[in-house]
Write an enzyme that holds these catalytic residues in place. Sequence first.
Site, short mmCIF file in Angstrom:
data_model
loop_
_atom_site.label_atom_id
_atom_site.label_comp_id
_atom_site.label_asym_id
_atom_site.label_seq_id
_atom_site.Cartn_x
_atom_site.Cartn_y
_atom_site.Cartn_z
N TRP A 188 28.27 43.54 63.65
CA TRP A 188 28.03 44.45 64.87
C TRP A 188 27.99 43.86 65.98
CZ3 TRP A 188 24.17 45.57 68.33
CH2 TRP A 188 24.35 46.58 69.27
N ARG A 435 20.45 53.56 60.53
CA ARG A 435 20.25 54.09 62.09
C ARG A 435 19.87 55.50 61.80
NH1 ARG A 435 24.18 55.82 66.80
NH2 ARG A 435 23.22 54.72 68.46
N LYS A 469 35.82 61.41 70.65
CA LYS A 469 35.62 60.13 70.26
C LYS A 469 34.67 60.22 68.77
CE LYS A 469 32.04 56.30 71.44
NZ LYS A 469 31.48 55.55 72.57
N ASP A 471 32.93 58.93 65.60
CA ASP A 471 32.15 57.59 65.19
C ASP A 471 31.82 57.73 63.87
OD1 ASP A 471 30.62 55.43 65.94
OD2 ASP A 471 29.78 56.42 67.54
N ASN A 473 28.51 55.58 62.15
CA ASN A 473 27.70 54.31 62.28
C ASN A 473 26.66 53.82 61.14
OD1 ASN A 473 27.92 53.86 65.25
ND2 ASN A 473 27.14 56.00 65.63
N CYS A 519 36.09 55.20 66.29
CA CYS A 519 34.88 54.38 66.99
C CYS A 519 34.32 53.51 65.83
CB CYS A 519 33.83 55.28 67.59
SG CYS A 519 32.39 54.36 68.23
N ASP A 541 31.03 47.55 70.25
CA ASP A 541 29.91 47.99 71.06
C ASP A 541 29.34 46.95 72.14
OD1 ASP A 541 29.33 50.64 70.15
OD2 ASP A 541 27.78 50.32 69.03
C1 GLA Z 1 27.86 53.89 68.48
C2 GLA Z 1 28.94 53.92 69.24
C3 GLA Z 1 28.64 54.11 70.65
C4 GLA Z 1 28.08 55.10 70.87
C5 GLA Z 1 26.80 55.22 69.95
C6 GLA Z 1 26.17 56.77 70.26
O1 GLA Z 1 27.11 52.82 68.36
O2 GLA Z 1 29.82 52.81 68.99
O3 GLA Z 1 29.85 53.61 71.59
O4 GLA Z 1 28.82 56.13 70.92
O5 GLA Z 1 27.22 55.31 68.59
O6 GLA Z 1 25.05 56.73 69.44
#
Ligand code: GLA
Length: 733
Positions: A188, A435, A469, A471, A473, A519, A541
């Site tokens: 990351w 997370r 966007k 995502d 995570n 993302c 990020d």
């Molecule tokens: C991830 C994305 C970031 C942002 C955060 C929001 O880390 O890569 O750009 O959007 O989540 O929680």
Amino acid sequence: MKKSQRISTAIAAMCAAAVMNAGQIKIETNGISMILESESGHTLDLCYFGEKLMNTTEFAHAWHITQPDTGDAYGLQLYPAYGGRFFLNPALKLTHADGVITTELVYESHEQTVIDDNRTATVIRLRDKIYDAHVDLHFLAYNDENVITQSVVFRHNETGNVLVENIASSYITLKARNYYLTHFHGTWAREMQLSEERLTPGVKVIESKKGVRTTQSDNSAFLVSLDEPAQEYSGEIYAGALAWTGNYKMQFEVDEAGLLHIVGGINPFASAVSVAAGEEFATPEMILTYSNCGRSSISHNLHDWTRKYNIAHGNEERPIVLNSWEGAYFDFDEDVITGMIDDAAEFGIEMFVLDDGWFGNKYPRNADNAGLGDWQVNKKKLPHGISYLADYAVSKGLKFGIWMEPEMVNPDSELAHRHPEWIVQSGERDMLPMRNQLLLDLTNPEVQDFVFNAFDGVLNMSPNISYVKWDANRHADNVGSTYLAQNEQNRFWHDYINGLYSVYKRIRAKYPDITIQLCSSGGGRLDFGALKYHDEFWTSDNTNALDRLYIQYGTNIFFPAIATAAHVSTSPNHQTGMMLPLKFRFDVAMMGRLGMEMQPGQLEGAERTFAIEAIKLYKELRPTIQFGDLYRLNSPYDNDGYCSNMYVSKNRGEAVVFAFSTIYHNRTQSYGIKLHGLDPNRHYLLKEVNTMPGDKTYAGDGKVYSGEFLMKAGLSLPLDNAFSSMVFHLVEQ
Ligand code: GLA
């Protein structure tokens, strides 16, 4: 004699008593030949793969080596299954319905179809010598882009299920003195770090077993350079990448004869799938290309192919984005957001994206520990809803975008309470949050519907939402599904990704015009399988410009600038604490799809003026950066404290050159760079652009140079300080 010719000659010399090439199959582009040889009832062999051949008749049954201990011909099967005398890592491993664990594939038939003037499809049908089990190899050759894709379909009519334990997308054999593998490892905020090594006898493996975010710590994209480390403008290089968003495995095996076998596909780890008679099992595509003039042509091939065939809206300019994340995080209300939109409008930004934190009421999303899954607007933070903000952006001349993470759920959410069975879980074992969130089980069609409806519901909040966007995570652990049968839990990895693709397809069918960013915590889903449904990816990020030089350099070997979201953030940088000049930050971000990731309003005086001018300038340079050819002049991985890239328009009438110094050199040293890709016979006006107000410009500014001079003598740049940078715009006169 060129190296490729030497190898071809060597290969031809190895052809003993070649059967005449009645069964020769050619898969070709404008610059590449892949020559296969077959006869009914015999193995399908690879005769040649490399630079386009003028005459293929001599290339019959090449590479036949006799095995000393058996006297058998050790032909180079194009798609070897485990069985017969095959002793390397196979492309296919089956257990047949009667329990037999070997397979021997032979050629049955093939057909070629011209799809249009750029593409030819080839299907080669193989079958087991004894069993009613079939493997179809599908190739698609793209002439102009010199890309060949390969995928495989398995089916059978045995009396019972066949267990597919391993099924690669492609198997490539190469012969050279040495092989140099380039791959892209990371973590990351430090994704796509270029790493090159000489392959030694044995097997080198690059893989992911993460299920989601599979490219965060290594990417399936690879280069293999023959004989010497990969050069930018010379040498033979093969490149491949798996178009798959799930687990993958790429094996590079140097065998006892010195041949290199590259086996790539979905990762067989805990993934054996039982296939019923009449059912089909299809692999993802392996994207292959080749260059006999170094790494830069590999990039041109893949960038052109991506823009034309493998990305949404590849022929449309990308807008400049202000993304709210680093400027506001979770801490905003309507005034903060409308204030950012006002700033964005003043700076000339074209798209405002509202990031995480806008949703959840019972479990408000004020931090990353609550609300995921509850895709309703948070009434306290945004009492007038999303439509108010989207309309506000549009009234200021901007487009509006919004963040979602629809595959995920926080335990503290209405969704988790309503549908605990939708969460990925392995029997009675603990679900392990990452997370603070868990993964929804996309193998389940109900969950697929939920994810589609979540997306649809958000877009229904306003007709003025034009960007999402997307995502993701976390990755998958303690994997299992309440939906899949007890004896089918191994299907999880494969069915999850196919579930995801089915949602992507439904979304694209309903929303063909929406811009979607891929993302996944930054570069966690950087693969051609997902990219096909998206317009761009969030590269990392890590927005620190120095780190971005390395990340973007690795990323852009395979993936084009038009898709590379690169945002200017504040200093000191939030991820690294590093302080860098605003110009350096802009210059790095302008090599991709420019955006900002901060409160623009914090910029004052000369910095504010500079940023506004830089954004204006990017609009002028954008066609060349987003649609031109990338030429790498100096790699940051060379560790000489410099880095330089240039972009040349397709008609060679315009170019943009970026040059960076990352350490202090000394006052007497200047940075010499020879340009590439220009027309030696044309003349170009050189302008230094993107300078800070009051800065001295380059001595050659405003002068006209021939392409020949710029490429043979080059520029000599006074870049001696750490984190100094220069940008040049060249326009044909
Ligand atoms: C991830 C994305 C970031 C942002 C955060 C929001 O880390 O890569 O750009 O959007 O989540 O929680």
